[in-house]
Enzyme design. Sequence first.
Site: not given
Ligand code: IMP
Ligand code: MG
Length: 181
Positions: A38, A94, A97, A125, A146-147
């Site tokens: 990403g 990127d 979340d 987020k 979701f983006v």
């Molecule tokens: P985490 O929840 O912070 O562990 O994020 C996990 C991974 O989910 C991120 O590195 C992204 O690859 C993916 N992700 C989270 N939110 C989005 C979104 O809105 N669009 C696309 N990928 C996302």
């Molecule tokens: Mg990622």
Amino acid sequence: MKVLITEAEIQERVCGLGACLSEKYAGRPLTVLGVLTGSIVLLADLIRATSIPLRVALIEASSYGETRTEPGELTINIGLVPDLKDRDVVILDDIFDTGNTMVGLYDAVQSFEPASVQSAVLLWKTDRTVVDLQPDHFCFQIPDEFVVGYGLDYNDEFRNLPFIGIPNEEEMHEAVKGQGG
Ligand code: IMP
Ligand code: MG
């Protein structure tokens, strides 16, 4: 597709992040560690917005969940990571979340005994974050939507969009159908 953040807005903030890191890490042995897949678009733009010597490295993180919009179990591959001992590391992803990925990445990077570790992301987020950690640097805080675009994918598609957008049901359906997935 609904545009949430335009190309021009992204470029402005990414240039700001490049300037900020250039000031902070001047005279220090910086490695920018991009998280596959990403971060690749952000990584390419960010390093060209810096004005100090630095190294670029890559680490892979993936989480395979039940659906393509919710994270699942985290897997980190350190196979591509060079020696980071005594270097200052900025982990570049990127999006922050839930934050679980960044927590896992911190753990993985610490094992290389770097001088310091910080995190930088394009998007945060804030409403979804469940960990104690916060990104040290971020370009935009976004709502719980979701983006895709600028490196972010749905079913591995849409990474090439130059803006951050919110895909509709039909666009997401097409992305799955188009690959027979
Ligand atoms: P985490 O929840 O912070 O562990 O994020 C996990 C991974 O989910 C991120 O590195 C992204 O690859 C993916 N992700 C989270 N939110 C989005 C979104 O809105 N669009 C696309 N990928 C996302
Ligand atoms: Mg990622």
